[in-house]
Write a protein that holds these residues in place. Structure first.
Motif, PDB file in Angstrom:
ATOM      1  N   PRO A  63      48.328  50.813  48.237  1.00  0.00           N
ATOM      2  CA  PRO A  63      49.010  50.663  46.795  1.00  0.00           C
ATOM      3  C   PRO A  63      48.242  50.133  45.906  1.00  0.00           C
ATOM      4  O   PRO A  63      47.943  48.625  46.320  1.00  0.00           O
ATOM      5  CB  PRO A  63      50.284  50.563  47.031  1.00  0.00           C
ATOM      6  CG  PRO A  63      50.571  51.104  48.409  1.00  0.00           C
ATOM      7  CD  PRO A  63      49.611  50.555  49.085  1.00  0.00           C
ATOM      8  N   ARG A  64      48.208  50.376  44.794  1.00  0.00           N
ATOM      9  CA  ARG A  64      47.403  49.740  43.397  1.00  0.00           C
ATOM     10  C   ARG A  64      48.461  48.152  43.536  1.00  0.00           C
ATOM     11  O   ARG A  64      47.474  47.408  42.939  1.00  0.00           O
ATOM     12  CB  ARG A  64      47.319  50.397  42.192  1.00  0.00           C
ATOM     13  CG  ARG A  64      47.035  49.592  41.055  1.00  0.00           C
ATOM     14  CD  ARG A  64      45.566  49.172  41.136  1.00  0.00           C
ATOM     15  NE  ARG A  64      45.281  48.565  40.072  1.00  0.00           N
ATOM     16  CZ  ARG A  64      45.408  47.234  39.352  1.00  0.00           C
ATOM     17  NH1 ARG A  64      46.348  46.454  40.408  1.00  0.00           N
ATOM     18  NH2 ARG A  64      45.000  46.810  38.770  1.00  0.00           N
ATOM     19  N   GLU A  65      49.560  48.307  43.482  1.00  0.00           N
ATOM     20  CA  GLU A  65      50.291  47.228  42.967  1.00  0.00           C
ATOM     21  C   GLU A  65      50.286  45.936  44.187  1.00  0.00           C
ATOM     22  O   GLU A  65      50.322  44.874  43.868  1.00  0.00           O
ATOM     23  CB  GLU A  65      51.631  47.361  42.791  1.00  0.00           C
ATOM     24  CG  GLU A  65      52.471  47.831  44.001  1.00  0.00           C
ATOM     25  CD  GLU A  65      52.367  49.449  44.354  1.00  0.00           C
ATOM     26  OE1 GLU A  65      52.966  49.882  44.836  1.00  0.00           O
ATOM     27  OE2 GLU A  65      51.538  50.136  43.466  1.00  0.00           O
ATOM     28  N   ARG A  66      49.565  46.563  45.441  1.00  0.00           N
ATOM     29  CA  ARG A  66      49.646  45.444  46.550  1.00  0.00           C
ATOM     30  C   ARG A  66      47.993  45.373  46.756  1.00  0.00           C
ATOM     31  O   ARG A  66      47.680  44.244  47.653  1.00  0.00           O
ATOM     32  CB  ARG A  66      50.121  46.183  47.845  1.00  0.00           C
ATOM     33  CG  ARG A  66      51.653  46.416  47.838  1.00  0.00           C
ATOM     34  CD  ARG A  66      52.197  47.220  48.748  1.00  0.00           C
ATOM     35  NE  ARG A  66      51.896  46.664  50.227  1.00  0.00           N
ATOM     36  CZ  ARG A  66      51.990  47.008  51.075  1.00  0.00           C
ATOM     37  NH1 ARG A  66      52.377  48.622  51.212  1.00  0.00           N
ATOM     38  NH2 ARG A  66      51.769  46.529  52.478  1.00  0.00           N
ATOM     39  N   LEU A  67      47.237  45.941  46.059  1.00  0.00           N
ATOM     40  CA  LEU A  67      45.704  45.774  46.455  1.00  0.00           C
ATOM     41  C   LEU A  67      45.207  44.493  46.283  1.00  0.00           C
ATOM     42  O   LEU A  67      44.496  43.947  47.115  1.00  0.00           O
ATOM     43  CB  LEU A  67      45.003  46.786  45.766  1.00  0.00           C
ATOM     44  CG  LEU A  67      43.508  46.971  45.950  1.00  0.00           C
ATOM     45  CD1 LEU A  67      43.013  47.028  47.491  1.00  0.00           C
ATOM     46  CD2 LEU A  67      42.640  47.886  45.179  1.00  0.00           C
ATOM     47  N   GLU A  68      45.325  43.722  45.421  1.00  0.00           N
ATOM     48  CA  GLU A  68      44.983  42.436  45.022  1.00  0.00           C
ATOM     49  C   GLU A  68      45.442  41.480  46.045  1.00  0.00           C
ATOM     50  O   GLU A  68      44.415  40.488  46.733  1.00  0.00           O
ATOM     51  CB  GLU A  68      45.337  41.863  43.479  1.00  0.00           C
ATOM     52  CG  GLU A  68      44.386  40.665  43.491  1.00  0.00           C
ATOM     53  CD  GLU A  68      44.470  40.187  41.738  1.00  0.00           C
ATOM     54  OE1 GLU A  68      44.260  39.304  41.576  1.00  0.00           O
ATOM     55  OE2 GLU A  68      45.418  40.881  41.121  1.00  0.00           O
TER      56      GLU A  68
END
Length: 379
Positions: A134-139
């Motif tokens: 998920p984008r919000e967990r990627l970093e």
């Protein structure tokens, strides 16, 4: 000026004709300021300069680089350089098709390894795409894996004091990730969030772009060759030269090396974020699928040496690489580019050369990271 300083000057002058031709430069200010302040020099004249400088130097490394720069300048001058001459002159490779039997063997191996359900292409695509993070967990996931790979790289190959990197999530790019080397032992890695990235994609990205890939090579060569050794030519990386074959070879071998040697550590790093990662299966499928990287190199030969049409190349890539038509067209677009058409060889030939030369020996991989080696040296 020394030969090396004149070489750097030439790289920057050629870069005035196309801003994409110099991947990075932290050249001494007196050289970069002088080139920036002068009127662009005709490309044909720069090709002559490359030939003259190559005749003067006794450096095997610089002669190979200058041969590539001569080809680049001739193309900028409008000369019709054949595909075979460009590939050989810029990257030291021979234009030859990889036998399709190698792709057939890869298909058979993948058929045995991949989970069932659908055609082989559908199954392979599902595996490559995986479960997108998920984008919000990627970093956070990227940073955890980067740090795990960093510590592993430090143990295996060492790292110069003061090296550092930054991550940036970007959009509207056609690539997954890109390393911008800034000099001063620093890199910025940009990761494209428009494309889905799975756990395997995270490993491939961080190993390729950072540890022990592009960033690791650049910081070691800046520290040892440029700062300590005074080799000013290491302050610039121009495309169209054999240096790119070694650079991309290092980065592609880096992925296999990390999964082979420290798969369990990578699995632990993912587990911190509740993500499953099977390093053993990933490695087996990665090895089987690696042969398919040469499909697009074959397509480039078909397009630029054999007269194939774009549609024929797309069909060929889609069939053998086991990808969608849209993705196949994207790959073909890369090798239709006037620089990408030959640059594709840096990935395929670079991987084969470096993998064979290293032969699983960490000391040899460290030499790739720290020495000025050419494709000819590895052959």
């Amino acid at each position: 000026m020394t030969t090396a300083e004149r070489y750097v000057e030439l790289c920057l002058r050629i870069g005035r004709h196309d801003e994409d031709l110099v991947d990075f430069s932290f050249a001494p200010g007196e050289i970069s300021d002088r080139v920036a302040g002068e009127d662009p020099i005709e490309a044909a004249r720069l090709a002559e300069d490359a030939r003259e400088l190559a005749a003067e130097t006794d450096s095997h490394y610089l002669r190979a680089q200058l041969r590539g720069l001569e080809i680049v300048a001739r193309k900028l001058a409008g000369e019709d350089v054949s595909y075979a001459e460009e590939v050989e002159g810029c990257y030291g490779s021979k234009v030859a098709l990889v036998p399709e039997e190698r792709f057939e063997q890869a298909h058979r191996e993948l058929d045995e390894l991949l989970p069932p359900g659908g055609t082989l292409a559908e199954r392979y695509t599902r595996w490559l795409d995986g479960e997108p993070i998920p984008r919000e967990r990627l970093e956070a996931v990227l940073r955890t894996l980067a740090e795990a790979l960093r510590e592993t790289t430090r143990e295996l190959f060492g790292l110069p004091d003061g090296e550092a990197y930054a991550l940036e999530l970007v959009k509207d790019q056609h690539w997954y990730a890109y390393n911008r080397y800034l000099g001063g032992l620093r890199s910025v890695v940009e990761v494209n969030t428009d494309l889905p990235i799975s756990a395997g994609g995270v490993v491939a990205t961080m190993a390729h772009e950072l540890y022990p890939g592009h960033h690791t090579e650049r910081v070691w060569k800046e520290e040892l060759l440029y700062r300590a050794g005074g080799r000013v030519e290491e302050s610039v990386l121009p495309y169209g030269t054999p240096q790119s074959v070694i650079t991309e070879g290092i980065a592609t071998v880096a992925v296999t090396l990390m999964v082979e040697s420290h798969g369990a550590l990578l699995a632990d790093a993912f587990r911190e974020h509740g993500i499953d990662y099977d390093p053993d299966r990933s490695l087996r499928i990665h090895r089987a699928g690696k042969a398919l990287d040469a499909v697009i190199a074959n397509a480039a030969v078909m397009l630029h040496a054999d007269g194939a049409s774009t549609d024929e190349a797309v069909e060929y890539v889609q069939r053998w690489e086991l990808i969608s038509e849209a993705r196949a067209r994207q790959h073909v677009e890369f090798v239709m580019d006037r620089w990408g058409r030959a640059y594709i060889r840096t990935y395929t030939d670079g991987y084969e050369l470096c993998r064979t030369w290293v032969g699983g020996d960490p000391a040899r991989f460290k030499r790739l990271l720290t020495e000025q080696l050419t494709p000819t040296d590895l052959m």
